[in-house]
Design a protein around this motif. Sequence first.
Motif, PDB file in Angstrom:
ATOM      1  N   ARG A 140       0.841  -1.204   0.000  1.00  7.59           N
ATOM      2  CA  ARG A 140       0.000   0.000   0.000  1.00  7.59           C
ATOM      3  C   ARG A 140       0.876   1.254   0.000  1.00  7.59           C
ATOM      4  O   ARG A 140       1.800   1.378   0.807  1.00  7.59           O
ATOM      5  CB  ARG A 140      -0.915   0.010   1.216  1.00  7.59           C
ATOM      6  CG  ARG A 140      -1.733   1.280   1.394  1.00  7.59           C
ATOM      7  CD  ARG A 140      -2.898   1.052   2.327  1.00  7.59           C
ATOM      8  NE  ARG A 140      -3.862   0.127   1.733  1.00  7.59           N
ATOM      9  CZ  ARG A 140      -4.952  -0.324   2.376  1.00  7.59           C
ATOM     10  NH1 ARG A 140      -5.198   0.067   3.614  1.00  7.59           N
ATOM     11  NH2 ARG A 140      -5.778  -1.157   1.770  1.00  7.59           N
ATOM     12  N   ASP A 141       0.568   2.164  -0.891  1.00  5.99           N
ATOM     13  CA  ASP A 141       1.265   3.454  -0.979  1.00  5.99           C
ATOM     14  C   ASP A 141       0.936   4.270   0.277  1.00  5.99           C
ATOM     15  O   ASP A 141      -0.226   4.562   0.546  1.00  5.99           O
ATOM     16  CB  ASP A 141       0.809   4.201  -2.231  1.00  5.99           C
ATOM     17  CG  ASP A 141       1.595   5.488  -2.480  1.00  5.99           C
ATOM     18  OD1 ASP A 141       2.166   6.035  -1.526  1.00  5.99           O
ATOM     19  OD2 ASP A 141       1.605   5.948  -3.639  1.00  5.99           O
ATOM     20  N   VAL A 142       1.975   4.612   1.044  1.00 11.66           N
ATOM     21  CA  VAL A 142       1.765   5.365   2.293  1.00 11.66           C
ATOM     22  C   VAL A 142       2.431   6.739   2.201  1.00 11.66           C
ATOM     23  O   VAL A 142       2.847   7.303   3.214  1.00 11.66           O
ATOM     24  CB  VAL A 142       2.285   4.580   3.512  1.00 11.66           C
ATOM     25  CG1 VAL A 142       1.433   3.351   3.764  1.00 11.66           C
ATOM     26  CG2 VAL A 142       3.760   4.206   3.335  1.00 11.66           C
ATOM     27  N   THR A 143       2.509   7.274   0.981  1.00 10.19           N
ATOM     28  CA  THR A 143       3.151   8.576   0.790  1.00 10.19           C
ATOM     29  C   THR A 143       2.491   9.646   1.653  1.00 10.19           C
ATOM     30  O   THR A 143       3.180  10.424   2.324  1.00 10.19           O
ATOM     31  CB  THR A 143       3.096   8.997  -0.685  1.00 10.19           C
ATOM     32  OG1 THR A 143       3.772   8.015  -1.483  1.00 10.19           O
ATOM     33  CG2 THR A 143       3.750  10.351  -0.889  1.00 10.19           C
ATOM     34  N   GLU A 144       1.163   9.698   1.646  1.00  8.74           N
ATOM     35  CA  GLU A 144       0.452  10.719   2.411  1.00  8.74           C
ATOM     36  C   GLU A 144       0.666  10.540   3.901  1.00  8.74           C
ATOM     37  O   GLU A 144       0.817  11.507   4.639  1.00  8.74           O
ATOM     38  CB  GLU A 144      -1.040  10.694   2.073  1.00  8.74           C
ATOM     39  CG  GLU A 144      -1.364  11.183   0.672  1.00  8.74           C
ATOM     40  CD  GLU A 144      -0.840  12.591   0.425  1.00  8.74           C
ATOM     41  OE1 GLU A 144      -0.972  13.444   1.324  1.00  8.74           O
ATOM     42  OE2 GLU A 144      -0.280  12.834  -0.662  1.00  8.74           O
ATOM     43  N   ARG A 145       0.678   9.294   4.353  1.00 14.07           N
ATOM     44  CA  ARG A 145       0.906   9.036   5.773  1.00 14.07           C
ATOM     45  C   ARG A 145       2.303   9.473   6.186  1.00 14.07           C
ATOM     46  O   ARG A 145       2.487  10.106   7.226  1.00 14.07           O
ATOM     47  CB  ARG A 145       0.726   7.542   6.069  1.00 14.07           C
ATOM     48  CG  ARG A 145       0.709   7.212   7.561  1.00 14.07           C
ATOM     49  CD  ARG A 145       0.873   5.732   7.799  1.00 14.07           C
ATOM     50  NE  ARG A 145       2.266   5.315   7.627  1.00 14.07           N
ATOM     51  CZ  ARG A 145       2.676   4.053   7.661  1.00 14.07           C
ATOM     52  NH1 ARG A 145       1.795   3.075   7.812  1.00 14.07           N
ATOM     53  NH2 ARG A 145       3.953   3.751   7.500  1.00 14.07           N
TER      54      ARG A 145
END
Length: 299
Positions: A140-145
């Motif tokens: 899962r892409d967690v760039t924002e987190r």
Amino acid sequence: MIRPDLGQEVEFLRSQVEALNLELVRRNQQLRDLLAIVNTVPDILFTLDHEGRLSTWNQAMEQVTGYTPEELRNKPAVEFVPSEEQDTTIKAIQRALTQGYAELDGQLLTKDGRCIPYHWTGAALKDARGNVLGVSGMGRDVTERVRAEHTLRTTQFAMDHAVDAIYWINPQAHILYTNHAASRMLGFSADEFRAMTVHDLNPDFHAAMWPQFWQETQERKTLSLETCHRAKDGRVISVEVHVNYLAYGCQAFHCVFVRDISERKRRDAEQRHGEEILRESEERFRRVFEEAPLGMCIV
């Protein structure tokens, strides 16, 4: 000559074959539906073999990494991460194979060299007999987190090291947070502050005054005043207080900025004292001038 019972058997077998064909069609449709769902998921779904090589994947893997299906087939999982993360990736795969499950935060290395923050989970993939075939996983892409966590850490650092003392106060007047400047000003540790209330800081602010004060700040949102705080060693320090009423979700609290104005108060007192002495001197001179028995002039 065909026996009557043989004809019945043939008819029975024909009906069974038709039923099996219908079931096969139904299951194939279910598989196509499932595949369509899997390919619309924004997360990366994949399976690895015993050697940690990519076996199957959804379209998100191709879209995010930029690799073609031919390039992805049998590609080692460690080639999707930067070199400094390859050892931890290998260990995570081994945990999934031997212990049944593993999680990992790291970077996804794309074909064009970009690194994207990803959270990976993997579980042992088993057959009907319980034999481990490989690993099934999700990324899962967690760039924002990660960006939010970085902003939070930066904000926390700024507040911790601010020049002015900062307090967070809950609706019951309990202290939730203080920064380093508050400890330097009053001598209490962060843990000691968290066991205190506003009334412990201000000798003139009694508990009975708090409900009205909270309501006033709730209506006005901001409030500034000069008061005093008592330090751990008993000193009473003159302070300038700026209170901000903040509400986030179901929580409300005061974010309070406090500045030690003892030195400013001392300078102001000295200035007022000097001005008073000057006024008294001028007054004496005026009286002497006016009451002199002989005429006087200033040249």
